[in-house]
Design an enzyme around this catalytic site. Sequence first.
Site, PDB file in Angstrom:
ATOM      1  N   GLY A 688       0.820  -1.197   0.000  1.00  0.00           N
ATOM      2  CA  GLY A 688       0.000   0.000   0.000  1.00  0.00           C
ATOM      3  C   GLY A 688       0.857   1.250   0.000  1.00  0.00           C
ATOM      4  O   GLY A 688       2.038   1.225   0.351  1.00  0.00           O
ATOM      5  N   CYS A 689       0.248   2.363  -0.395  1.00  0.00           N
ATOM      6  CA  CYS A 689       0.990   3.621  -0.500  1.00  0.00           C
ATOM      7  C   CYS A 689       1.410   4.141   0.874  1.00  0.00           C
ATOM      8  O   CYS A 689       2.587   4.432   1.108  1.00  0.00           O
ATOM      9  CB  CYS A 689       0.161   4.660  -1.243  1.00  0.00           C
ATOM     10  SG  CYS A 689      -1.544   4.806  -0.639  1.00  0.00           S
ATOM     11  N   TYR A 690       0.442   4.251   1.793  1.00  0.00           N
ATOM     12  CA  TYR A 690       0.780   4.638   3.162  1.00  0.00           C
ATOM     13  C   TYR A 690       1.826   3.684   3.738  1.00  0.00           C
ATOM     14  O   TYR A 690       2.776   4.087   4.399  1.00  0.00           O
ATOM     15  CB  TYR A 690      -0.464   4.563   4.048  1.00  0.00           C
ATOM     16  CG  TYR A 690      -1.379   5.755   4.064  1.00  0.00           C
ATOM     17  CD1 TYR A 690      -0.909   7.012   4.427  1.00  0.00           C
ATOM     18  CD2 TYR A 690      -2.731   5.614   3.778  1.00  0.00           C
ATOM     19  CE1 TYR A 690      -1.767   8.104   4.490  1.00  0.00           C
ATOM     20  CE2 TYR A 690      -3.602   6.698   3.838  1.00  0.00           C
ATOM     21  CZ  TYR A 690      -3.115   7.945   4.191  1.00  0.00           C
ATOM     22  OH  TYR A 690      -3.969   9.017   4.260  1.00  0.00           O
TER      23      TYR A 690
END
EC number: 1.2.1.38
Length: 871
Positions: A688-690
């Site tokens: 995921g980006c986060y």
Amino acid sequence: MYSACAVALRAGARRVVRRVPKSARALPRAAAARRQISTTAARSTDLTTRGMIVQTLSSVGSKREVQQYLSLFTSVSSQRFAVIKVGGAILTDYLDELCAALKFLYTVGLYPVIVHGAGPQLNRLLEDAGVEPQFEEGIRVTDAKTLRVARDLFLQENLKLVNKLEEMGVHAQPLTTGMFRADYLNKEKWGLVGKVTGVNKQAIETAISNGYLPILTSMAETDDGQILNVNADVAAAELARALEPLKVVYLSEKGGLFDAGGQKISAINLDEEYEHLMSQAWVKYGTRLKIKEIKELLDTLPRTTSVAIIHPEELQKELFTDSGAGTLIRRGSKLQASTSLSEFKDLEALKSVLIRDREGPDAKETVEKYLDFLKENPFKAYFDSSMNALAIVLPASEGRQATLATLTITKSGWLTNIADNIFTALKKEHPSLVWTVKEDDENLGWFFDKADGSITRQGDVMFWYGIENGDEIVKLMKDFTENGRAMLGNSNLESRLRQAASKPAAQQVRGYSTLARRPALPKFSISNRRGYLTQTNPNPPVGKQNASMDRPARVALIGARGYTGQELIRLIDSHPNMELHHVSSRELAGKKLEGYNKQEVIYENLSPEDVRDMEKRGEIDCWVMALPNGVCKPFVEAVWEGRKASGHKSVIIDLSADYRFDNKWTYGLPELVQRSNIIQATQIANPGCYATAAQLGISPLVPHLGGMPHVFGVSGYSGAGTKPSPKNDVENLTNNIIPYSLTGHIHEREVSSQLGAEIAFMPHVAVWFRGIHHTISIPLNKSMTSRDIRQLYQDRYAGEKLVKVVGEAPSVKNIGGKHGVEIGGFEVDKSGRRVVICATIDNLLKGAATQCLQNMNLALGYAEYEGIPTM
């Protein structure tokens, strides 16, 4: 095999100075005592301030780079550090940047000699006075009126620079008269223009010894006291001839020289390249004159002197990093070659070269025997006139590849770039070559750049290039696996020295990297973009050594409607070795795919059955699932079903969270997950980006955690997807920030699972479109300094082209559109047991599409960063 030449290498064509050993990193006050001129209390540098500046300079490179250059620059007398020529346009347009750069140098105890002109300003003043500037052969014709205006202007510009430096706390001394002695260049032709005949070195040395930066104008005087105008470039060259500095820097608005394609030339090695360059049609006008003048200058200076053409904003990067930033010009060295010992003029000198840096009580006797071996066997030696570098190659014979039997290079040899010259010569004369290197050799990254493949066996690495036959590679690997260096027999000097020094030890096979599609990689430590070893990154990038796929990969994208899908389409469109064959979107089916230019592609609405049948037929090399969470399972199972029926094994990359906790899938974060695992993988869960930014921001400190890290994350609204919701409603977000899933967010579990340590994550969404900012509070189990922590991060991410460790806290507006992660801040509380670190990432790129492409490159057999603009 290779002697431990502990050096850092300059990018591509550039190689620089010896890496600073741990014991020397503090740069003690004793360094000042090595200087050839006296210093006073006024100019002694406080080590605390110096350390702070070293830390700040590290924002343009690693701390090691900065310290190694400081070590080099302070090893000579102060006036021999650098001559910097400042053009008039720089004083007008970039005065603040220039003074900031000079302040850095001054604060760390470096005192460049500055000489400036004021040509553009003089032209304007003359035009305002109704005098048309006159030039003959590029030299200003100077009459009495022009000289009067020029003199007043030069004094004014000199004072402006000195005052600005003094305002910034830099002591500067104007040296405007009596610095250059001159005769008339040609009084009838150019009037009051001088040809420099001497330089007042004493005034420069006195200024520096008293703690002042000397600021000179390009005005000269005859023995009779007549003032003469001198071109600033000429004045800088004459200063350089008098002072013999390590660096001559020409500050330029353009920031370097450019080739026919408009690309900045990183480096020019004149001894090897000058004739070729001057024969090129694009080398003309100012570029031709500049190269010619610099060659004439360097021909009169020590070989270690180099010229840099650089923009003032990049001065620190040019001086303090391996990569540099402008155009570096140096003499380099021409190579000689011999095929018989009788061709060497001094055999004793040859023996000394072969034995230098080699350990062992019997080294001298071993070298004697090695020379006896060379008398009886064909070889070719490559070396420079000073024997700063020596390579010996044994030619190919029946059943054996050509072998680089020994290579030894001194610090001076690296400084003058002979290593690259040697390998250029080797590749011209030997289509294929095999050689071995110790695994702890500090130049290992450079050897990786020269090789096509490698294999590791307990402490040794065997490299090769140019071997196309797979059977030959397998045979070579097997031989090395079983026998190590001993496979090279008596041809390998290091093998002889090792045998002489100790009894053979049992050796075990370790990982290997080859040109196979998914090789298992050795655990080497290769640094970043300029090819030198750091020995700190346990999972270094594999770079082009991963390139083994000999055709374009066929890609199918399932779920191409969202922001991430669109970014991935753009990346694949610019990738030289990937082709989109199918894009599937239920909403867009039947429409033409926009933004993809390699061929016309029409959106389809592929079913799981379609996917299964395409996998059976082996039509696709990589399936990218760009679907929302919980949607892609039928398509993944269809690929599995197709595999069972056909044996074809494509790669699946899932961008959703569906398989990030499934140990049958490989987690695709190459900077933290062993790259060899990703290379071997056929199903990869894209992080995921986060989660990507949080893991990279915390991971180096996991062994030092004293409690649970807390991550305060804020994302642009593109992270909420294209489906309308309050979290991507710009009107709702204006003057607002929306928290959500403040406990138990899936990224909280993802990061905790991957790091093996619990974290707390509090996500928010804000009004900007793209980009994430994390503020991460990390408790520590012991007291640490900001400098130590930052160095820990620089070491861990050494060589990573998509991770940038900076000094200040990074900002979201600067990360948008970039393909990596920036990590900075490193603020430590007064107890030393809590640090706050900030990280930024473009959620659509390294947070999704770029990360996907990086994983595709690794798993499909392309260079890791192919098609990715690096940081």
